[in-house]
Design an enzyme around this catalytic site. Sequence first.
Site, PDB file in Angstrom:
ATOM      1  N   GLY A   1       0.846  -1.198   0.000  1.00  0.00           N
ATOM      2  CA  GLY A   1       0.000   0.000   0.000  1.00  0.00           C
ATOM      3  C   GLY A   1       0.872   1.235   0.000  1.00  0.00           C
ATOM      4  O   GLY A   1       2.046   1.191  -0.391  1.00  0.00           O
TER       5      GLY A   1
ATOM      6  N   ALA B   1       2.380   2.850   2.359  1.00  0.00           N
ATOM      7  CA  ALA B   1       3.602   2.723   3.148  1.00  0.00           C
ATOM      8  C   ALA B   1       4.542   1.695   2.517  1.00  0.00           C
ATOM      9  O   ALA B   1       5.719   1.984   2.270  1.00  0.00           O
ATOM     10  CB  ALA B   1       3.266   2.341   4.593  1.00  0.00           C
TER      11      ALA B   1
ATOM     12  N   HIS C   1     -15.922   5.940  11.737  1.00  0.00           N
ATOM     13  CA  HIS C   1     -16.165   7.007  10.791  1.00  0.00           C
ATOM     14  C   HIS C   1     -17.656   7.306  10.749  1.00  0.00           C
ATOM     15  O   HIS C   1     -18.452   6.411  10.553  1.00  0.00           O
ATOM     16  CB  HIS C   1     -15.675   6.522   9.422  1.00  0.00           C
ATOM     17  CG  HIS C   1     -15.273   7.607   8.517  1.00  0.00           C
ATOM     18  ND1 HIS C   1     -16.167   8.484   7.993  1.00  0.00           N
ATOM     19  CD2 HIS C   1     -14.060   7.964   8.039  1.00  0.00           C
ATOM     20  CE1 HIS C   1     -15.513   9.341   7.220  1.00  0.00           C
ATOM     21  NE2 HIS C   1     -14.247   9.045   7.233  1.00  0.00           N
TER      22      HIS C   1
ATOM     23  N   ARG D   1     -14.686  13.379  14.175  1.00  0.00           N
ATOM     24  CA  ARG D   1     -15.321  12.108  13.854  1.00  0.00           C
ATOM     25  C   ARG D   1     -15.851  11.370  15.077  1.00  0.00           C
ATOM     26  O   ARG D   1     -16.935  10.776  15.030  1.00  0.00           O
ATOM     27  CB  ARG D   1     -14.317  11.206  13.136  1.00  0.00           C
ATOM     28  CG  ARG D   1     -13.976  11.743  11.783  1.00  0.00           C
ATOM     29  CD  ARG D   1     -12.856  10.965  11.145  1.00  0.00           C
ATOM     30  NE  ARG D   1     -12.633  11.507   9.815  1.00  0.00           N
ATOM     31  CZ  ARG D   1     -11.757  11.014   8.953  1.00  0.00           C
ATOM     32  NH1 ARG D   1     -11.011   9.978   9.283  1.00  0.00           N
ATOM     33  NH2 ARG D   1     -11.624  11.545   7.773  1.00  0.00           N
TER      34      ARG D   1
ATOM     35  N   GLU E   1      -0.315   2.301   8.678  1.00  0.00           N
ATOM     36  CA  GLU E   1      -1.399   2.016   9.620  1.00  0.00           C
ATOM     37  C   GLU E   1      -1.057   0.881  10.588  1.00  0.00           C
ATOM     38  O   GLU E   1      -1.615   0.819  11.685  1.00  0.00           O
ATOM     39  CB  GLU E   1      -2.694   1.683   8.852  1.00  0.00           C
ATOM     40  CG  GLU E   1      -3.932   1.607   9.759  1.00  0.00           C
ATOM     41  CD  GLU E   1      -5.225   1.251   9.014  1.00  0.00           C
ATOM     42  OE1 GLU E   1      -5.210   1.230   7.772  1.00  0.00           O
ATOM     43  OE2 GLU E   1      -6.237   0.999   9.691  1.00  0.00           O
TER      44      GLU E   1
ATOM     45  N   ARG F   1      -7.692   9.717  14.663  1.00  0.00           N
ATOM     46  CA  ARG F   1      -6.949  10.196  13.501  1.00  0.00           C
ATOM     47  C   ARG F   1      -7.718  11.312  12.803  1.00  0.00           C
ATOM     48  O   ARG F   1      -8.890  11.165  12.498  1.00  0.00           O
ATOM     49  CB  ARG F   1      -6.711   9.058  12.512  1.00  0.00           C
ATOM     50  CG  ARG F   1      -5.882   9.447  11.310  1.00  0.00           C
ATOM     51  CD  ARG F   1      -5.686   8.299  10.358  1.00  0.00           C
ATOM     52  NE  ARG F   1      -6.921   7.830   9.779  1.00  0.00           N
ATOM     53  CZ  ARG F   1      -7.591   8.453   8.800  1.00  0.00           C
ATOM     54  NH1 ARG F   1      -7.109   9.577   8.305  1.00  0.00           N
ATOM     55  NH2 ARG F   1      -8.709   7.966   8.320  1.00  0.00           N
TER      56      ARG F   1
ATOM     57  N   LEU G   1      -3.070   9.094   4.717  1.00  0.00           N
ATOM     58  CA  LEU G   1      -2.249   9.053   3.502  1.00  0.00           C
ATOM     59  C   LEU G   1      -0.899   9.697   3.792  1.00  0.00           C
ATOM     60  O   LEU G   1       0.146   9.228   3.358  1.00  0.00           O
ATOM     61  CB  LEU G   1      -2.949   9.782   2.363  1.00  0.00           C
ATOM     62  CG  LEU G   1      -4.344   9.255   1.997  1.00  0.00           C
ATOM     63  CD1 LEU G   1      -4.919  10.043   0.821  1.00  0.00           C
ATOM     64  CD2 LEU G   1      -4.297   7.789   1.648  1.00  0.00           C
TER      65      LEU G   1
END
Lengths: 258, 644
Positions: free
Chosen positions: B42, B44, B266, B337, B432, B442, B448
């Site tokens: 991904g 990272a 979320h 959030r 992550e 977060r 990202l």
Amino acid sequence: MSSNHKGLNFTLKVWRQKNAQAKGEFKEYPVSNVSPDSSFLEMLDIMNEDLLHKGEDPVYFDHDCREGICGMCSLFINGRPHGPGEEITVCQLHMREFNSQDGGTITIEPWRAAAFPVIKDLVVDRGAFDRIQQAGGYVSINTGGVPDANAIPISKEVADKAMDAATCIGCGACVAACKNASAMLFVSAKVSQFSLLPQGQAEKKRRVLAMVDQMDTEGFGACTNTGACEAECPKGISLENIARMNRDYLAASLSQEH
Amino acid sequence: MSLDSKIPEGALADKWTNHKFNLKLVNPANKRKYDIIVVGTGLAGASAAASFGELGYNVKAFCYQDSARRAHSIAAQGGINAAKNYKNDGDSVFRLFYDTIKGGDYRSREANVYRLAEVSNAIIDQCVAQGVPFARDYGGLLDNRSFGGAQVSRTFYAKGQTGQQLLLGAYSALSRQIKSGKVKLYTRNEMLDLVLVDGKARGIITRNLITGKIERHSAHSVVLGTGGYGNVFFLSTNAMGCNGTAIWRAYKKGAQFGNPCFTQIHPTCIPVHGTQQSKLTLMSESLRNDGRVWVPKTVETAQKLQKGQIKPTDIAEEDRDYYLERIYPSFGNLVPRDVASRNAKNMCDAGKGVNETGLAVFLDFKTAIARDGEDAIRAKYGNLFQMYEKITDDNPYKTPMMIYPAIHYTMGGLWVDYNLMTTIPGLYAIGECNFSDHGGNRLGASALMQGLADGYFVIPYTIGDYLAKTPYDKVPTSHPAFDEAEQVVTGRINTLLNSKGDKTPDEYHKELGLIMWEYCGMARNAEGLTKAKGMIQKLRKEFWEGVKLIGVNEEMNMTLEKALRVADFLELGELMVDDAFARTESCGGHFREESQTEEGEALRKDDEFAFVSSWEYQGEGKPAKLNKEELVFENVKLTQRSYK
């Protein structure tokens, strides 16, 4: 989200193929009591749980994000890549689309293209796309030591066009839709993104020659401008990109400096 | 085991610069003598693998997907933060640092977060140079937007597909290294164990997902970039294949696990439609910039909605409760959030949910459409509205959207020091799958940023320091440590394949998910957590006695793949519950019901809990040991978050 629909029932006619060497065949499986709000992949999950409970090997299919962006799902449903609907991937297809056909048969096949060999059942190997990208689908810069991002102004129109090309999810629907199994839409989207942007200019000629050459090596067919790829692309990638790639390719072929 | 965070000395703003100078370098000619394994491709993993290849190391990269381009970073929509201050609205590295620390409810490390803010600008430069088509304004310069309630416009974006474009950028850099031969990519391969030699990470055991072949890979260092473990809840916004196996195997080999209970929920997801659901879909947080959140004022009206007797548009303005605007007048619909999620739950718990299931609230664009016109709203959110309509068959221009919170991102992960090294020498965790930068919560557009910061601009430097002190000798894969690890893996596989039960791995996974959501989800209490622990232990026992598998190892076997992942989730879930139980404060995504203010807001206890919980494996059947890394705040003052 809806209302009190009854569960739907279908007969699935599914391509089964043990591995790349084995001969494949269609098999029929019933699936019942599917919520109209279920996605097509959730419907397949239900079928597979049934098969597993009966001690039969589940049907293998590729899927991951289930949000229409990873490009992993790849089913040919009732003769169309990603099934009915415009600009859609299979994970975004919902069973309510089949409502009128309750009790009907749905035919499910893998992508069929020589360059995408079947691995098992509905899973195919799309490694050819990665090898095309590896042939030159990048800007050759190392990490660090780059100019400030705003040192390269790019007009909004150009940036938007590059973004439209870059939207390709690499699912291979264009290849599956094409009567020649051509990969021109995919390759041209990649070529266009970099060819439109100033960052991509230095390697523009080498890139297009190398990527097209790799595309041919992989065994994809020729483009005849039929447009089935564009019609079935889940991200609406435009045929304009193919025209742009052809121009770039011609210019690069005629040029002495690659 | 004592935890040494290796935070460099000196002023906050100088730490990273000084540290980089003090890190040992590997001579360019010697880099080719070192092999590095990267698990996960991904943001990272791909950026790290590409950067290692560019530096001259030999890299082996692994992913379970058919291509590196499919990692779930691709699904991130909103954007990536950087402190460029292109908008001249007062942003700075310190402000980005400050917002991130505060947003994380003061449970992250100052030094790491400052470095993240510091390298954020280089990330944007790097991505633009790679040809990432970020949004531009008409002057040809990069465009920014405000995101997730930030007071400055620091978010760079590429339509609603920022994650896709950043990942494809990293993937292209990786592709270049694959072509050059410096990176060898193993797709459809899953890491099933970590190999230690003399206490150091020296290799991994993988299963080829097509042939079932168990393979050994040796290296001088192993880097995990495997993403989060949110799928422990079964229903989440993660991709179906996301799993916690690699980090869990590392944990059981001695890598400590930091803050496992910190899960981000979320608020703006499409609600669950029924029991056949496999996956939740997130709608970008940017929707809250214009959407107004409401439920009916009375339970009676809500019940009529739930039964389909009335439509949302039948409810008069005075009968609607715009509860976020009412409770939090200064932030309104843009509260963070955790606050937005918890309040949605409260409304549904009070019987005012608006879905058939009673588990949803409205996100209404009526006011914005009346104010700005439908075209303006379409230009901003058209693709999201279209996606919503595809999934729900409802047109959000005509009727309010329904949303409900869902599991999205795990802030916990393997404990790492400032160099991103775990408590196992030579084993690194990036993105992550480490715990380091987000604290208890977060902020939007910072996942990202962290993935790419770690991969492009932190680990390429810090790994050199370790390798420079490591001899060139390669460990042969015939080493007894590889034999031993492989035996454990094949033993697990054979046990599962010989299981003669009648419940499928998915059925166990769903049961675990329901337990986790009910007792370790948006709100937790001691009683529920105690109950959950017992339920998970019982479920795990049943799983090993009665999971139903089919087929053999030596071919593609997706039931086996799932079973191996579920087996690890069944253990990881219990550690999350333990951690949630031990943290008797409310903090970010962790709302402990026993710890709230009189007004029902989260109550942090800084005197007792300003630490990282780092859990150490003690052996099968033994409770994990809690180690604490005290968090020292020298540059920010801890304050209660208030959005009133």
